[in-house]
Design a protein around this motif. Structure first.
Motif, PDB file in Angstrom:
ATOM      1  N   LEU A 111       1.001  -1.255   0.192  1.00 30.46           N
ATOM      2  CA  LEU A 111       0.425  -0.338  -0.332  1.00 30.46           C
ATOM      3  C   LEU A 111       1.111   1.146   0.148  1.00 30.46           C
ATOM      4  O   LEU A 111       0.582   1.781  -0.783  1.00 30.46           O
ATOM      5  N   LEU A 112       2.047   0.912   0.531  1.00 29.89           N
ATOM      6  CA  LEU A 112       3.373   2.427   0.984  1.00 29.89           C
ATOM      7  C   LEU A 112       4.161   1.646   0.305  1.00 29.89           C
ATOM      8  O   LEU A 112       4.114   1.195   0.456  1.00 29.89           O
ATOM      9  N   ALA A 118       8.739   2.985   5.889  1.00 34.59           N
ATOM     10  CA  ALA A 118      10.118   3.041   7.106  1.00 34.59           C
ATOM     11  C   ALA A 118       9.706   5.224   7.513  1.00 34.59           C
ATOM     12  O   ALA A 118       9.789   4.569   9.114  1.00 34.59           O
ATOM     13  N   ARG A 119       8.752   6.004   6.791  1.00 38.73           N
ATOM     14  CA  ARG A 119       8.423   6.710   7.660  1.00 38.73           C
ATOM     15  C   ARG A 119       7.608   6.262   8.734  1.00 38.73           C
ATOM     16  O   ARG A 119       7.119   6.879  10.266  1.00 38.73           O
ATOM     17  N   ALA A 120       6.039   5.628   8.355  1.00 37.46           N
ATOM     18  CA  ALA A 120       5.366   5.005   9.438  1.00 37.46           C
ATOM     19  C   ALA A 120       6.011   4.684  10.346  1.00 37.46           C
ATOM     20  O   ALA A 120       5.474   4.481  11.477  1.00 37.46           O
ATOM     21  N   ALA A 121       7.421   3.355   9.959  1.00 37.66           N
ATOM     22  CA  ALA A 121       7.610   2.794  10.838  1.00 37.66           C
ATOM     23  C   ALA A 121       8.164   3.563  12.342  1.00 37.66           C
ATOM     24  O   ALA A 121       8.825   3.743  13.867  1.00 37.66           O
ATOM     25  N   LEU A 122       8.378   5.318  12.011  1.00 37.00           N
ATOM     26  CA  LEU A 122       8.835   5.863  13.712  1.00 37.00           C
ATOM     27  C   LEU A 122       7.657   6.097  14.297  1.00 37.00           C
ATOM     28  O   LEU A 122       8.297   6.474  15.289  1.00 37.00           O
ATOM     29  N   GLY A 142      -0.532  12.475  11.488  1.00 36.67           N
ATOM     30  CA  GLY A 142       0.840  12.688   9.920  1.00 36.67           C
ATOM     31  C   GLY A 142       1.467  13.038  10.950  1.00 36.67           C
ATOM     32  O   GLY A 142       2.987  12.734  10.054  1.00 36.67           O
ATOM     33  N   ARG A 143       1.841  13.221  12.260  1.00 40.02           N
ATOM     34  CA  ARG A 143       3.264  13.411  12.949  1.00 40.02           C
ATOM     35  C   ARG A 143       3.634  11.894  13.457  1.00 40.02           C
ATOM     36  O   ARG A 143       4.722  11.605  13.476  1.00 40.02           O
ATOM     37  N   ARG A 144       2.999  11.477  13.752  1.00 40.01           N
ATOM     38  CA  ARG A 144       3.885   9.681  14.285  1.00 40.01           C
ATOM     39  C   ARG A 144       3.727   8.971  12.499  1.00 40.01           C
ATOM     40  O   ARG A 144       4.884   8.166  13.278  1.00 40.01           O
ATOM     41  N   LEU A 145       3.053   9.184  12.205  1.00 41.05           N
ATOM     42  CA  LEU A 145       2.985   7.947  11.086  1.00 41.05           C
ATOM     43  C   LEU A 145       3.209   8.346   9.736  1.00 41.05           C
ATOM     44  O   LEU A 145       3.878   7.649   8.746  1.00 41.05           O
ATOM     45  N   GLY A 146       2.695   9.956   9.787  1.00 47.46           N
ATOM     46  CA  GLY A 146       3.892  10.335   8.127  1.00 47.46           C
ATOM     47  C   GLY A 146       2.183  10.643   7.247  1.00 47.46           C
ATOM     48  O   GLY A 146       1.458  10.010   7.793  1.00 47.46           O
ATOM     49  N   ALA A 148       2.094  10.116   3.974  1.00 55.47           N
ATOM     50  CA  ALA A 148       1.116   8.896   3.211  1.00 55.47           C
ATOM     51  C   ALA A 148      -0.223   8.259   4.002  1.00 55.47           C
ATOM     52  O   ALA A 148      -1.224   7.683   3.396  1.00 55.47           O
ATOM     53  N   VAL A 149       0.151   7.637   5.406  1.00 58.42           N
ATOM     54  CA  VAL A 149      -0.460   7.564   5.909  1.00 58.42           C
ATOM     55  C   VAL A 149      -1.979   7.860   5.617  1.00 58.42           C
ATOM     56  O   VAL A 149      -3.208   7.769   5.917  1.00 58.42           O
TER      57      VAL A 149
END
Length: 291
Positions: A111-112, A118-122, A142-146, A148-149
């Motif tokens: 999906l991503l 990798a940004r969502a993994a943060l 947006g702050r935690r998962l980015g 795109a989510v």
């Protein structure tokens, strides 16, 4: 008690049902109750004009439907699997998603793009996001998962349910299960949706969700006053006075208590300018003493 409810949407109707046994009068400016829950006949088929389903994992609406005798009429949409258009084609909706917030990083594969995953993994390693005040969904996710989510999952799912943009929707109102998460949103989604939670996400009433409004109205036993706009609400020595109807036929109704259940959130202009005055001074003084 004699209670007046201003507004005949599902909020006002649910309040009337909860107050069954009291002397309840519900005043609604339109000719029908239900507000955003309304079903019409289109080509011989019942079609919902507004909301067509409710969240099965938030129990209050389904509990209300069962309480008014519609338990056997609850159905779930199951015609096809939900999909999302992402990266050039339709892809299955990630399993166990809490209104777009994924419960695992693995569910985002495909999906991503790799960098977006990798940004969502943060989310799993970022320090806790303290939410002292209520904030918008898009801001927290947006702050935690980015972004795109937010764009690919939260916006289409949450926006479809609440008919609004994630940047304007309250985190606490729309995602109470994870709004108070003290860390990872993905882990909060896992806790809110245990592994055995595999049932349908949405549910509705066979024949249209508008039937719920009619059933709640009947079961409440409230006295309905339809087509009457409330023009004034003022405090009296014994409670409240509610003035309703056109200027040529304004009538006053006495009440021990009033519930204002109107939308949008600010009361109608004619009512907003006549809000009840503050509580008596004795109550204010008791507050000052820590009462």
């Amino acid at each position: 008690m004699r209670i007046v409810i201003i507004g005949g949407g599902i909020a006002g109707l649910a309040a009337a049902h909860a107050l069954h046994g009291h002397d309840v009068t519900l005043i609604e400016s339109s000719k029908t109750v239900g507000g955003k829950l309304r079903t019409s006949d289109v080509g011989g088929l019942p079609v919902d004009e507004g909301a067509e389903s409710c969240l099965a994992r938030v129990p209050e609406a389904l509990g209300l439907a069962r309480a008014v005798g519609l338990g056997d009429d609850l159905v779930n949409p199951a015609a096809s699997q939900a999909s999302i258009w992402a990266r050039g084609r339709l892809r299955p909706l990630p399993p166990r998603t809490m209104l777009g917030v994924p419960s695992s990083l693995a569910s985002l594969r495909g999906l991503l793009a790799p960098l977006e995953r990798a940004r969502a993994a943060l989310d799993l390693v970022l320090p806790p996001t303290e939410m002292v005040d209520d904030v918008a969904v898009a801001s927290v996710v947006g702050r935690r998962l980015g972004p795109a989510v937010v764009d690919r999952l939260v916006e289409p799912l949450l926006g479809g349910v609440y008919a609004g943009r994630a940047e304007h929707l309250s985190m606490r109102a729309t995602m109470p299960q994870i709004a108070l998460a003290d860390g990872s949103l993905m882990r909060a989604a896992q806790r809110a949706m245990p592994a055995e939670s595999t049932g349908p996400v949405f549910a509705t009433v066979a024949g249209g969700l508008g039937r719920l409004a009619d059933a709640v109205s009947s079961a409440s036993g409230a006295d309905l006053m339809l087509g009457r706009t409330v023009r004034e609400l003022r405090r009296t020595p014994h409670g409240f006075a509610v003035v309703h109807g056109p200027t040529t036929d304004a009538r006053e109704l006495a009440a021990d208590a009033v519930i204002v259940a109107v939308a949008p959130a600010p009361p109608p202009p004619g009512l907003a300018h006549r809000r009840p005055p503050p509580a008596p001074a004795t109550a204010n003084r008791s507050k000052g003493r820590g009462g």
